[in-house]
Design an enzyme around this catalytic site. Structure first.
Site, short mmCIF file in Angstrom:
data_model
loop_
_atom_site.label_atom_id
_atom_site.label_comp_id
_atom_site.label_asym_id
_atom_site.label_seq_id
_atom_site.Cartn_x
_atom_site.Cartn_y
_atom_site.Cartn_z
N CYS A 73 0.80 -1.22 0.00
CA CYS A 73 0.00 0.00 0.00
C CYS A 73 0.84 1.27 0.00
O CYS A 73 0.29 2.37 -0.05
CB CYS A 73 -0.95 -0.01 1.19
SG CYS A 73 -1.99 -1.49 1.22
N HIS B 243 -2.23 7.88 6.12
CA HIS B 243 -2.55 6.58 5.54
C HIS B 243 -3.97 6.17 5.97
O HIS B 243 -4.78 5.76 5.15
CB HIS B 243 -1.52 5.55 5.98
CG HIS B 243 -1.63 4.24 5.27
ND1 HIS B 243 -1.59 4.13 3.89
CD2 HIS B 243 -1.78 2.98 5.74
CE1 HIS B 243 -1.72 2.86 3.55
NE2 HIS B 243 -1.84 2.13 4.64
N GLU C 143 -0.42 5.13 13.70
CA GLU C 143 -0.10 6.34 12.93
C GLU C 143 -0.27 7.58 13.79
O GLU C 143 0.54 8.52 13.70
CB GLU C 143 -0.97 6.42 11.68
CG GLU C 143 -0.56 7.55 10.74
CD GLU C 143 -1.21 7.47 9.38
OE1 GLU C 143 -0.77 8.21 8.48
OE2 GLU C 143 -2.15 6.67 9.18
N LYS D 31 -9.19 7.95 2.66
CA LYS D 31 -9.78 6.62 2.55
C LYS D 31 -11.18 6.55 3.18
O LYS D 31 -11.94 5.63 2.88
CB LYS D 31 -8.86 5.58 3.17
CG LYS D 31 -7.55 5.39 2.41
CD LYS D 31 -6.65 4.37 3.09
CE LYS D 31 -5.33 4.21 2.35
NZ LYS D 31 -4.46 5.41 2.50
N HIS E 239 -9.87 2.09 0.23
CA HIS E 239 -8.44 1.83 0.18
C HIS E 239 -8.07 1.26 -1.18
O HIS E 239 -8.43 0.13 -1.51
CB HIS E 239 -8.06 0.86 1.30
CG HIS E 239 -6.60 0.74 1.54
ND1 HIS E 239 -5.65 1.36 0.75
CD2 HIS E 239 -5.89 0.08 2.52
CE1 HIS E 239 -4.44 1.08 1.21
NE2 HIS E 239 -4.57 0.31 2.28
N PHE F 110 1.82 -3.41 3.92
CA PHE F 110 2.18 -4.72 4.46
C PHE F 110 3.65 -5.01 4.10
O PHE F 110 4.11 -4.68 3.01
CB PHE F 110 1.29 -5.81 3.87
CG PHE F 110 -0.12 -5.82 4.41
CD1 PHE F 110 -0.48 -5.11 5.54
CD2 PHE F 110 -1.11 -6.57 3.76
CE1 PHE F 110 -1.78 -5.15 6.03
CE2 PHE F 110 -2.41 -6.62 4.24
CZ PHE F 110 -2.74 -5.90 5.38
#
Length: 339
Positions: free
Chosen positions: A90, A230, A241, A262, A267, A326
């Site tokens: 991502c 994010h 975060e 998002k 996403h 990831f």
């Protein structure tokens, strides 16, 4: 590849850059994707077992490659400069933009088409993310399923598409009279080095990437006005975060604004950083920051100003864009207002 090519054609048209003149070896492309042609893999796997190896498409490999988007754009425009791809889950699009930025800084190209593209809404894609408990299960009310930083968040909503842009060396752009929308001035990246899917609980890797991006831009943390985070709407990610932002920005964390695109877009995996960078550039142009929608019950562990539910007029000169993937991939960019 189709999403990416359409995005590239639109970006090039808006930019006014003319690839028919100049040195094609100074024109390049770098597009990120987390997964690549997942639909092609599924379809051709079924063909293999249902109809035999002789019926597998000869176009299977070119259609499933993660680098196919960059290759197709290069072929379409006749670009003969740097031609590469990034696959950092991502964080892919943000890494792609940052790497294209570095290529121009190092004088290996004057123009780079860059961003990210993803098309993973397939039975296998949805099943895989669902089985690892990454997706929201709020299926009874899907319009409010994506709710970053909300107490009741339970995972992300998968989406797909592309965000592409044209990066140019500043003096090259000025010389051709380009309309310059914004300037990328900083790039930072790091790894969590901890777990394949779970973030560092304290956000140490994310904090490092943010700090490096701000330092690369030659700024102090107080110069950042807005962070496009994010913010995936996952229980662990949003807290990590938030902690990372607080560790980097200290007292300034309570004065800047933060929001997750998002919440509205879902996403886009490897494409998310490209689409969200477009949102950042529009925020600079209009001096309005996008909201984090569906933030109805703030999580006490997420206590920053997330621009809840409604866009806000705000003086914005520098934006930090965060993307985490990831594998522990962390990538951050700083973009600056030019007008």
């Amino acid at each position: 590849s189709q999403f990416a090519l359409v995005g590239a054609v639109k970006a090039v048209a808006q930019s006014g850059v003319d690839f028919s003149s100049g040195d094609p070896f100074r024109h390049g492309v770098l597009v990120g994707s987390g997964i690549g042609g997942l639909e092609e893999i599924e379809q051709q796997h079924s063909t293999l077992y249902d109809r035999g190896a002789g019926r597998v498409s000869p176009m299977m490999i070119p259609k499933l490659m993660v680098n196919a988007a960059s290759g197709n754009i290069s072929v379409h425009f006749g670009l003969r400069g740097p031609n590469s791809a990034v696959a950092t889950a991502c964080a892919s699009a943000t890494n792609a933009i940052g790497d294209a930025f570095r290529i121009i800084q190092h004088d290996a190209a004057d123009v780079m088409i860059t961003g990210g593209s993803e098309a993973a809404i397939t039975p296998m894609g949805l099943s895989g993310f669902a089985r690892m408990n990454a997706l929201s299960t709020r299926n009874d009310d899907p319009s409010v399923a994506s709710r970053p930083f909300d107490r009741d968040r339970d995972g992300f909503v998968l989406s797909e598409g592309a965000g592409l842009m044209v990066l140019e060396e500043l003096e090259f752009a000025r010389a051709r009279g380009a309309e310059i929308l914004a300037e990328i001035v900083g790039y930072g990246m790091s790894a969590d080095g901890r777990h394949m899917t779970a973030p560092d609980p304290e956000g140490a890797g994310a904090a490092r990437a943010m700090s490096l991006a701000v330092r690369d831009a030659g700024l102090d943390v107080e110069n950042i006005d807005y962070i496009n985070v994010h913010g995936t709407s996952t229980p662990l990610g949003d807290v990590a975060e938030t902690r990372a932002i607080k560790s980097v920005f200290g007292d300034h964390a309570s004065r800047l604004v933060v929001s997750s695109s998002k919440s509205q877009l879902g996403h886009l995996l490897g494409a998310s950083g490209g689409v969200e960078m477009v949102a950042c550039i529009l925020a600079l142009a209009h001096q309005v920051v996008p909201p984090t929608i569906n933030l109805e019950h703030p999580d006490p562990d997420c206590d920053l100003d997330y621009v809840a539910n409604e866009a806000r007029s705000w003086t914005v000169e520098h934006i930090l864009k965060n993307s985490f993937g990831f594998g522990g991939h962390n990538a951050c960019l700083v973009v600056k207002r030019t007008a």
